[in-house]
Design an enzyme around this catalytic site. Sequence first.
Site: not given
Ligand code: IDP
Ligand code: MG
Length: 148
Positions: A9, A49, A112, A115, A126
């Site tokens: 990212k 997304y 984070n 992805h 994807e």
């Molecule tokens: P993942 O990337 O670990 O699969 P997902 O739940 O699929 O996590 O969420 C996709 C992305 O959305 C996350 O990697 C993160 O960047 C963002 N995200 C998820 N939950 C939150 C939140 O509560 N606040 C802000 N961003 C979030």
């Molecule tokens: Mg995810």
Amino acid sequence: MQTTFIMIKPDGVQRGLVGEIINRFEQKGLRLVGLKQLIPSQELAAAHYAVHSERPFYQGLIKFITSGPVVAMAWRGVEAISVARNLIGPTNGREASPGTIRGDYAMDIGHNIIHGSDAEETADFELKLWFEEELVEWERSAENWVYE
Ligand code: IDP
Ligand code: MG
């Protein structure tokens, strides 16, 4: 064999972690079959997304992902989807174990670093979305030593 979609990212690119992250996947024994840097369009980010479109963080997430270059990759190996998710660690960097990419480099749930596809259907979707047919078919000679 599975192929999984991995994206570094904008925070991972800006923080200079591209080489480090590629190194981890490569050294694990996965085979790189697709690699490109791009600034995602609104349309691409929204498609990627779409499952999160009703979530409160969705607008911020799209703004973040389109804010600068990402590195899109395809990695192949036996059970590559779960192997990659284990290398990446859980969503919240503060809760991710040291040794995982998020555990070592992330302090946030949104920012984070990386992805990874979470299932075969999402990986197929994807990979098609980001790479269409551009994956590279090749044999990695080291795989004779990676797998029995
Ligand atoms: P993942 O990337 O670990 O699969 P997902 O739940 O699929 O996590 O969420 C996709 C992305 O959305 C996350 O990697 C993160 O960047 C963002 N995200 C998820 N939950 C939150 C939140 O509560 N606040 C802000 N961003 C979030
Ligand atoms: Mg995810």
